[in-house]
Write a protein that holds these residues in place. Structure first.
Motif, PDB file in Angstrom:
ATOM      1  N   GLY A  47       0.627  -4.025   0.399  1.00  0.00           N
ATOM      2  CA  GLY A  47       0.835  -3.637   1.737  1.00  0.00           C
ATOM      3  C   GLY A  47       0.798  -4.891   1.910  1.00  0.00           C
ATOM      4  O   GLY A  47       0.558  -5.100   3.665  1.00  0.00           O
ATOM      5  N   LEU A  48       1.184  -6.185   0.936  1.00  0.00           N
ATOM      6  CA  LEU A  48       1.203  -7.639   2.016  1.00  0.00           C
ATOM      7  C   LEU A  48       2.494  -7.880   1.467  1.00  0.00           C
ATOM      8  O   LEU A  48       3.297  -8.608   2.932  1.00  0.00           O
ATOM      9  CB  LEU A  48       0.244  -8.094   1.138  1.00  0.00           C
ATOM     10  N   PHE A  49       2.828  -8.445   0.478  1.00  0.00           N
ATOM     11  CA  PHE A  49       3.980  -8.697   0.254  1.00  0.00           C
ATOM     12  C   PHE A  49       5.784  -7.788   0.851  1.00  0.00           C
ATOM     13  O   PHE A  49       6.167  -8.327   1.123  1.00  0.00           O
ATOM     14  CB  PHE A  49       4.124  -8.710  -1.392  1.00  0.00           C
ATOM     15  N   VAL A  50       4.996  -6.511   0.982  1.00  0.00           N
ATOM     16  CA  VAL A  50       6.045  -5.548   1.615  1.00  0.00           C
ATOM     17  C   VAL A  50       4.811  -3.990   2.334  1.00  0.00           C
ATOM     18  O   VAL A  50       3.917  -4.945   2.451  1.00  0.00           O
ATOM     19  CB  VAL A  50       6.252  -4.979   0.359  1.00  0.00           C
ATOM     20  N   ARG A  51       5.594  -3.704   3.237  1.00  0.00           N
ATOM     21  CA  ARG A  51       5.058  -3.291   4.336  1.00  0.00           C
ATOM     22  C   ARG A  51       3.874  -2.083   3.374  1.00  0.00           C
ATOM     23  O   ARG A  51       2.579  -1.765   4.122  1.00  0.00           O
ATOM     24  CB  ARG A  51       5.287  -2.603   5.150  1.00  0.00           C
ATOM     25  N   ASP A  52       4.603  -1.560   2.495  1.00  0.00           N
ATOM     26  CA  ASP A  52       4.118  -0.514   2.750  1.00  0.00           C
ATOM     27  C   ASP A  52       2.556  -0.705   0.775  1.00  0.00           C
ATOM     28  O   ASP A  52       3.142  -1.757   0.020  1.00  0.00           O
ATOM     29  CB  ASP A  52       4.443   0.783   1.708  1.00  0.00           C
ATOM     30  N   ILE A  53       1.757   0.286   0.520  1.00  0.00           N
ATOM     31  CA  ILE A  53       1.088   0.380  -0.948  1.00  0.00           C
ATOM     32  C   ILE A  53       1.287   1.996  -1.081  1.00  0.00           C
ATOM     33  O   ILE A  53       1.573   2.536  -0.733  1.00  0.00           O
ATOM     34  CB  ILE A  53      -0.608   0.622  -0.295  1.00  0.00           C
ATOM     35  N   SER A  54       1.745   1.720  -2.668  1.00  0.00           N
ATOM     36  CA  SER A  54       1.986   2.477  -3.445  1.00  0.00           C
ATOM     37  C   SER A  54       1.301   2.641  -5.026  1.00  0.00           C
ATOM     38  O   SER A  54       0.649   3.271  -4.236  1.00  0.00           O
ATOM     39  CB  SER A  54       3.141   2.303  -4.429  1.00  0.00           C
ATOM     40  N   PHE A  55       0.473   1.546  -5.894  1.00  0.00           N
ATOM     41  CA  PHE A  55       0.090   2.344  -6.539  1.00  0.00           C
ATOM     42  C   PHE A  55      -0.594   1.246  -7.012  1.00  0.00           C
ATOM     43  O   PHE A  55       0.183  -0.112  -7.583  1.00  0.00           O
ATOM     44  CB  PHE A  55       0.703   3.613  -7.516  1.00  0.00           C
ATOM     45  N   GLY A  56      -1.187   1.038  -8.385  1.00  0.00           N
ATOM     46  CA  GLY A  56      -1.717  -0.611  -9.077  1.00  0.00           C
ATOM     47  C   GLY A  56      -1.886   0.304 -10.317  1.00  0.00           C
ATOM     48  O   GLY A  56      -1.516   1.145 -10.640  1.00  0.00           O
ATOM     49  N   THR A  57      -3.048  -0.963 -10.889  1.00  0.00           N
ATOM     50  CA  THR A  57      -3.244  -1.164 -12.308  1.00  0.00           C
ATOM     51  C   THR A  57      -4.085   0.618 -12.615  1.00  0.00           C
ATOM     52  O   THR A  57      -3.286   0.742 -13.664  1.00  0.00           O
ATOM     53  CB  THR A  57      -3.991  -1.425 -12.287  1.00  0.00           C
ATOM     54  N   PRO A  58      -4.745   1.265 -11.797  1.00  0.00           N
ATOM     55  CA  PRO A  58      -5.674   2.619 -12.482  1.00  0.00           C
ATOM     56  C   PRO A  58      -3.595   3.459 -12.827  1.00  0.00           C
ATOM     57  O   PRO A  58      -4.016   4.345 -14.078  1.00  0.00           O
ATOM     58  CB  PRO A  58      -5.984   3.275 -11.740  1.00  0.00           C
ATOM     59  N   VAL A  59      -3.320   3.945 -12.562  1.00  0.00           N
ATOM     60  CA  VAL A  59      -2.045   4.955 -12.518  1.00  0.00           C
ATOM     61  C   VAL A  59      -0.884   4.261 -13.817  1.00  0.00           C
ATOM     62  O   VAL A  59      -0.592   4.423 -14.745  1.00  0.00           O
ATOM     63  CB  VAL A  59      -1.215   4.710 -10.815  1.00  0.00           C
ATOM     64  N   VAL A  60      -0.893   3.061 -13.530  1.00  0.00           N
ATOM     65  CA  VAL A  60      -0.189   2.368 -14.623  1.00  0.00           C
ATOM     66  C   VAL A  60      -0.427   2.488 -15.629  1.00  0.00           C
ATOM     67  O   VAL A  60      -0.463   3.222 -16.977  1.00  0.00           O
ATOM     68  CB  VAL A  60       0.171   0.150 -14.973  1.00  0.00           C
ATOM     69  N   LYS A  61      -2.103   2.664 -16.278  1.00  0.00           N
ATOM     70  CA  LYS A  61      -2.784   2.707 -17.050  1.00  0.00           C
ATOM     71  C   LYS A  61      -2.486   4.202 -17.611  1.00  0.00           C
ATOM     72  O   LYS A  61      -2.586   4.887 -18.700  1.00  0.00           O
ATOM     73  CB  LYS A  61      -4.242   2.663 -16.714  1.00  0.00           C
ATOM     74  N   SER A  62      -3.103   4.839 -16.504  1.00  0.00           N
ATOM     75  CA  SER A  62      -2.513   6.858 -16.765  1.00  0.00           C
ATOM     76  C   SER A  62      -1.369   6.207 -17.219  1.00  0.00           C
ATOM     77  O   SER A  62      -1.117   7.993 -17.953  1.00  0.00           O
ATOM     78  CB  SER A  62      -2.864   7.545 -15.773  1.00  0.00           C
ATOM     79  N   VAL A  88      -0.656  -5.851 -17.626  1.00  0.00           N
ATOM     80  CA  VAL A  88      -0.750  -5.977 -18.880  1.00  0.00           C
ATOM     81  C   VAL A  88      -1.717  -5.356 -19.723  1.00  0.00           C
ATOM     82  O   VAL A  88      -1.227  -4.468 -20.647  1.00  0.00           O
ATOM     83  CB  VAL A  88      -0.533  -7.549 -19.947  1.00  0.00           C
ATOM     84  N   GLU A  89      -2.600  -5.688 -18.870  1.00  0.00           N
ATOM     85  CA  GLU A  89      -3.742  -4.447 -19.954  1.00  0.00           C
ATOM     86  C   GLU A  89      -4.046  -3.301 -20.346  1.00  0.00           C
ATOM     87  O   GLU A  89      -3.959  -2.310 -20.663  1.00  0.00           O
ATOM     88  CB  GLU A  89      -5.096  -5.347 -19.358  1.00  0.00           C
ATOM     89  N   ALA A  90      -3.391  -2.785 -18.856  1.00  0.00           N
ATOM     90  CA  ALA A  90      -2.677  -1.480 -18.354  1.00  0.00           C
ATOM     91  C   ALA A  90      -2.100  -1.407 -19.212  1.00  0.00           C
ATOM     92  O   ALA A  90      -1.502   0.019 -19.042  1.00  0.00           O
ATOM     93  CB  ALA A  90      -2.679  -1.776 -17.133  1.00  0.00           C
ATOM     94  N   GLY A  91      -0.863  -1.782 -19.494  1.00  0.00           N
ATOM     95  CA  GLY A  91      -0.426  -1.537 -20.331  1.00  0.00           C
ATOM     96  C   GLY A  91       1.291  -1.307 -19.927  1.00  0.00           C
ATOM     97  O   GLY A  91       2.638  -0.992 -20.643  1.00  0.00           O
ATOM     98  N   ALA A  92       1.541  -2.155 -18.902  1.00  0.00           N
ATOM     99  CA  ALA A  92       3.026  -2.362 -19.016  1.00  0.00           C
ATOM    100  C   ALA A  92       4.062  -3.152 -20.140  1.00  0.00           C
ATOM    101  O   ALA A  92       3.175  -3.974 -20.820  1.00  0.00           O
ATOM    102  CB  ALA A  92       2.878  -4.296 -17.532  1.00  0.00           C
TER     103      ALA A  92
END
Ligand code: DX5
Ligand code: ZN
Length: 228
Positions: A47-62, A88-92
């Motif tokens: 929501g800063l670098f781009v206008r929208d917010i999508s998801f973050g580390t919890p979703v990547v982890k799941s 990275v820790e979340a599993g990317a």
């Protein structure tokens, strides 16, 4: 272990889960993988670098817990240096950073590359539609950088129209890549645009709405592959 998309130089389809139904994300992932997807593209937006917010580390982890598929994480956040270790820790499996993210592109990218490459995660660099290929050259000369992602829409949301004006830049980058590096394109890829990107030397194709927006994902992916 996830299938390593760098093991082949065949063209690969990377559905972007941004266009999936998040309430049924596991089923959506199963559906595209059964339908022939080669890897998954995950768009992290703040929501800063781009206008929208999508998801973050919890979703990547799941998602990591759910599937062995290769997770190609596209970072659209203002302070990637703060979040890269968490992703990275979340599993990317791969993390790609925009070259536009900082005043001192070279130093920031070098710092991120050090931090991420140390973990064995693949590093990528992303160029916005108007960013010239040359901006990515120093990063591409770094042996740890494995991917260059060309945006064919202004990043920030799915469902926009493909910008053919980025194709000469793809050609320019394709000529410069080492055999262990791949060229990916993101934005507006569908059965009508994918061949032009392929002809410009692109190897990995992100597709959001043209795959998840289709009722039958296997058919949608087959239609994309048929054009390659
Ligand atoms: C846009 C994202 C894309 C997006 C692509 O900022 O980086 O990955 O999900 O969506 P489509 O394929 O619908 O253009
Ligand atoms: Zn993306």
């Amino acid at each position: 272990m996830p299938t390593d998309p760098f093991e082949t130089d065949k063209p690969l389809i990377a559905p972007s889960i941004l266009a999936a139904d998040f309430a049924r994300l596991g089923d959506e992932i199963d559906d595209v993988l059964a339908g022939g997807a080669d890897l998954l593209h995950l768009d992290v937006m703040d929501g800063l670098f781009v206008r929208d917010i999508s998801f973050g580390t919890p979703v990547v982890k799941s998602v990591r817990k759910y599937t062995d598929a290769y997770l190609d994480v596209h970072v659209m956040i203002d302070r990637p240096e703060d979040y890269a270790p968490k992703l990275v820790e979340a599993g990317a499996d791969g993390i790609s950073f925009h070259v536009e993210l900082a005043d001192n592109v070279r130093r920031t990218l070098a710092g991120l590359t050090d931090a991420v490459a140390e973990t064995g995660t693949n590093v990528g660099v992303v160029l916005n539609p108007l960013t010239p290929a040359e901006v990515a050259f120093p990063a591409l000369d770094d042996e740890r950088v494995k991917l260059v992602l060309v945006m064919s829409v202004v990043p920030g949301k799915g469902g926009q129209s493909f910008m053919p004006e980025v194709l000469p830049k793809c050609e320019q980058l394709a000529k410069r890549l080492r055999s262990d590096q791949r060229l990916e394109i993101d934005g507006g890829i569908d059965a009508g645009t994918i061949a032009s990107a392929r002809n410009a030397g692109v190897q990995w194709f992100v597709a959001g709405s043209s795959v998840f927006g289709a009722e039958d994902r296997a058919t949608a992916i087959a239609e994309l592959k048929a054009q390659l």
